[in-house]
Design an enzyme around this catalytic site. Structure first.
Site, PDB file in Angstrom:
ATOM      1  N   HIS A 217      11.415   1.215  17.583  1.00 35.81           N
ATOM      2  CA  HIS A 217      10.088   2.682  18.204  1.00 35.81           C
ATOM      3  C   HIS A 217      11.304   3.411  18.743  1.00 35.81           C
ATOM      4  CE1 HIS A 217       9.841   0.163  21.723  1.00 35.81           C
ATOM      5  NE2 HIS A 217       9.187   1.693  22.589  1.00 35.81           N
TER       6      HIS A 217
HETATM    7  C1  UD1 Z   1       7.005   4.871  25.928  1.00 38.20           C
HETATM    8  C2  UD1 Z   1       8.018   4.120  26.830  1.00 38.20           C
HETATM    9  C3  UD1 Z   1       9.095   3.183  26.173  1.00 38.20           C
HETATM   10  C4  UD1 Z   1       8.155   2.258  26.238  1.00 38.20           C
HETATM   11  C5  UD1 Z   1       7.337   2.710  24.828  1.00 38.20           C
HETATM   12  C6  UD1 Z   1       6.187   1.606  24.187  1.00 38.20           C
HETATM   13  C7  UD1 Z   1       9.174   6.304  28.195  1.00 38.20           C
HETATM   14  C8  UD1 Z   1      10.447   6.939  28.075  1.00 38.20           C
HETATM   15  N1  UD1 Z   1       8.951   5.583  27.076  1.00 38.20           N
HETATM   16  O1  UD1 Z   1       8.235   5.229  24.779  1.00 38.20           O
HETATM   17  O2  UD1 Z   1      10.022   2.530  27.462  1.00 38.20           O
HETATM   18  O3  UD1 Z   1       8.630   1.058  25.314  1.00 38.20           O
HETATM   19  O4  UD1 Z   1       6.735   3.711  24.905  1.00 38.20           O
HETATM   20  O5  UD1 Z   1       6.030   2.076  23.089  1.00 38.20           O
HETATM   21  O6  UD1 Z   1       8.302   6.459  28.769  1.00 38.20           O
HETATM   22  N2  UD1 Z   1       2.174   8.917  20.033  1.00 38.20           N
HETATM   23  C9  UD1 Z   1       0.955   8.448  20.334  1.00 38.20           C
HETATM   24  N3  UD1 Z   1      -0.009   7.852  20.781  1.00 38.20           N
HETATM   25  C10 UD1 Z   1       0.261   7.254  21.707  1.00 38.20           C
HETATM   26  C11 UD1 Z   1       0.958   7.084  22.740  1.00 38.20           C
HETATM   27  C12 UD1 Z   1       2.101   8.144  21.540  1.00 38.20           C
HETATM   28  O7  UD1 Z   1       0.448   9.319  18.645  1.00 38.20           O
HETATM   29  O8  UD1 Z   1      -1.059   6.337  22.850  1.00 38.20           O
HETATM   30  C13 UD1 Z   1       2.829   9.478  19.765  1.00 38.20           C
HETATM   31  C14 UD1 Z   1       2.773  10.939  20.102  1.00 38.20           C
HETATM   32  O9  UD1 Z   1       2.727  11.203  19.535  1.00 38.20           O
HETATM   33  C15 UD1 Z   1       4.193  11.007  20.986  1.00 38.20           C
HETATM   34  C16 UD1 Z   1       4.964   9.632  20.908  1.00 38.20           C
HETATM   35  O10 UD1 Z   1       3.855   8.600  20.294  1.00 38.20           O
HETATM   36  O11 UD1 Z   1       4.670  11.793  20.828  1.00 38.20           O
HETATM   37  C17 UD1 Z   1       5.775   8.908  21.509  1.00 38.20           C
HETATM   38  O12 UD1 Z   1       5.669   8.379  22.558  1.00 38.20           O
HETATM   39  P1  UD1 Z   1       5.944   8.367  24.371  1.00 38.20           P
HETATM   40  O13 UD1 Z   1       4.640   8.097  25.271  1.00 38.20           O
HETATM   41  O14 UD1 Z   1       6.711   9.886  24.370  1.00 38.20           O
HETATM   42  O15 UD1 Z   1       7.190   7.849  24.052  1.00 38.20           O
HETATM   43  P2  UD1 Z   1       7.230   5.826  23.484  1.00 38.20           P
HETATM   44  O16 UD1 Z   1       8.465   6.088  21.643  1.00 38.20           O
HETATM   45  O17 UD1 Z   1       5.774   5.422  22.642  1.00 38.20           O
END
Ligand code: UD1
Length: 400
Positions: A217
C-alpha cells in the site's frame, strides 16, 4: 493512595490498533493489582478516525477486544496537511477538557505526529511507543512523522537497540529513552490461539506453505502506474507457480482502477482487507510474505516465515539482521521468490524483547516516571540486563 495518572491513548490507523490493545488490557490488569501507594491509570481512548472502514478499523476493535473509544474525531481521509490539521484542531479541545497527565501515541502515522504536536504545545507529557525507528528516507511520510514525534516526546519507548542508537545519535538525552521491546508481539502472542482457529486458509482454498501472502500500500509502490504495472505483472507470473493471496488496501485498489490495470486473467486472488486473526494465520502459514508493511516484516520475523520487503530501506533493520526479512526491488521479485520456493531462504530468529511483556514495561515506565530512584535504562544498561550472548528472544521459537 497515590494520585491516579490520566493517560489519553491515541489510535488512528490500522497499524495502531494492535499497539493500543495490549496497553489497554495491561492498564486494566495494572489497576486490578495496584496496591496502596501504586498509582492507578485512568485510560481515555481517542480514535482519530484516520481509518474508518469496517475492514480497516472496526474489525480490529472487535477482534482485539478494544473498548469503544471515548471519543472518535472522525477526521477521515485527506491530504497530509488537511488530515494532520483536522486531527490537531479536533484533538486540542479534548486535551483542554480532559486535562490528561500524559498523551500516549504509537507508531508513525499522521495521527501520531498531529496529537504529539498538540499535546507538546499544551505542555502535556507525551510518551511515544515505537520510538527511534528510522528508515533515513524522507520520501516516506512516516519518516517525517517519526522525526517530529521523537523530537518532541518526553518519554521515548523503543522496541529495539537500534532505536536507542538512532535517538542518541540525534542528541536525545538518555533520560528520555527507555528500551521496552516490541508491543506488536504482545498482541500477536495474546491472539495466537484465536489466529490458530482462523478458517481463512480453507475459505481461500489454499494449503499451508503452498501460497504467497502479499500486502502492498505504500505510495512509493502503488502511486505510480509504472511501478504498479510491474508489480502486478510479476505477481501474475508467480501465481502460475503458486497461489498468490492479496488482501488489497483501499489505496492500492483505487490506484488499480485509476490506472486501468486489469488483473482479471491472472491467478492472483485479490480480496478485501483481512482482519487481524486471518492476517496472522496467513503470515504464519504462507510459504513467503511479500509486503511493504512495517508490521508484517515483524510478524513474519516472529513466525520465521521468509519475508521479501518491496522497499529500498526499512526502519526495522532487526528484522533483517536477526529475522527472516530481505529488502528487494520489483525487478528481483521473481528470482527471489524462486529462491524461496527452492528452499534457500533465511528463517532467522526472534529478536530480544519480543516476548509479550512490553505493555508491562511501558506501564512501569509511566508509573515510575519522575519518581526518585527511577532508573531510565540506556543502551548500556539494557545490554547489561540481557544475559551474555543472548541476541534473541526468550520466547520459545515456533516450529515452521
Ligand atoms: C496510513 C499510514 C501508513 C500505514 C497505513 C496502514 C500515514 C502517513 N500513513 O497510510 O503509515 O502503513 O495507514 O494502512 O499516516 N481509505 C479508505 N478507508 C479507510 C482508510 C483509508 O478507503 O478506512 C482510503 C482513502 O481513500 C485514502 C487512502 O485509503 O485516500 C489512503 O489512506 P490514508 O489514511 O491516507 O493513508 P494510508 O495509505 O492508509
Amino acid at each position: 493512595m497515590a494520585k491516579p495518572i490520566k493517560v489519553i491513548l491515541v489510535a488512528g490507523a490500522r497499524p495502531n490498533f494492535m499497539k493500543v490493545a495490549p496497553l489497554l488490557h495491561g492498564i486494566a490488569r495494572h489497576n486490578q493489582q495496584a496496591v496502596n501507594g501504586t498509582a492507578r491509570i485512568i485510560p481515555f481512548l481517542v480514535h482519530t478516525g484516520q481509518h474508518y472502514d469496517e475492514k480497516m478499523s472496526a474489525v480490529f476493535f472487535a477482534e482485539l477486544g478494544i473498548p469503544a473509544p471515548d471519543v472518535n474525531l472522525e477526521v477521515g481521509s485527506g491530504s497530509h496537511a488537511v488530515q494532520t490539521a483536522n486531527i490537531m484542531t479536533r484533538f486540542e479541545p479534548i486535551c483542554e477538557r480532559e486535562k490528561p497527565d500524559w498523551v500516549l501515541v504509537v507508531g508513525d502515522v499522521n495521527s501520531t505526529m498531529a496529537c504529539t504536536l498538540v499535546a507538546s504545545k499544551m505542555r502535556i507529557k507525551v510518551a511515544h511507543v515505537e520510538a527511534g525507528l528510522r528508515s533515513f528516507d524522507r520520501e516516506m511520510p512516516e519518516e517525517i512523522n517519526r522525526l517530529v514525534t521523537d523530537s518532541l516526546a518526553d518519554l521515548l519507548l523503543t522496541p529495539s537497540e537500534d532505536g536507542n542508537e538512532n535517538l542518541q545519535r540525534e542528541g536525545v538525552p538518555l533520560s528520555r529513552i527507555r528500551l521496552v521491546g516490541n508491543i506488536m508481539i504482545d498482541s500477536l502472542l495474546a491472539n495466537l490461539e484465536k489466529a490458530s482457529q482462523s478458517t481463512v486458509l480453507s475459505r481461500l482454498k489454499v494449503e499451508k506453505r503452498r501460497f504467497i501472502y502479499v500486502t502492498l500500500h505504500r505510495p512509493s509502490n502503488v502511486d505510480s502506474k509504472e511501478s504498479l504495472v510491474s508489480i502486478m505483472r510479476a505477481f501474475a507470473e508467480i501465481s502460475r507457480k503458486m497461489p498468490v493471496v492479496f488482501p488489497m488496501h483501499p489505496r492500492t485498489r483505487a490506484r488499480l482502477a485509476e490506472f486501468g490495470i486489469d488483473v482479471g486473467k491472472s491467478n492472483i486472488n485479490i480480496i478485501e482487507p483481512v482482519g487481524y486473526h486471518d492476517s496472522l494465520a496467513l503470515t504464519r502459514h504462507s510459504r513467503c510474505v511479500v509486503t511493504d508493511s512495517g508490521g508484517l516484516q515483524e510478524e513474519s520475523t516472529f513466525f520465521r516465515t521468509p519475508c521479501l520487503t518491496l522497499r529500498p530501506n526499512t526502519e526495522r533493520p532487526i528484522t533483517m539482521i536477526v529475522g527472516s526479512n530481505r529488502l528487494i526491488k520489483v525487478g528481483e521479485l521473481l528470482e527471489r521468490l524462486d529462491a524461496v520456493l527452492a528452499g534457500s531462504e533465511t528463517l532467522g530468529q526472534v529478536p530480544p524483547l519480543w516476548d509479550g511483556k512490553t505493555s508491562g514495561r511501558i506501564i512501569e515506565a509511566l508509573v515510575n516516571y519522575g519518581t526518585e530512584g527511577q532508573s531510565i535504562s540506556n543502551v548500556g544498561e539494557n545490554k547489561a540486563a540481557m544475559p551474555a550472548g543472548r541476541t534473541t528472544s526468550s520466547v520459545p521459537t515456533l516450529q515452521r
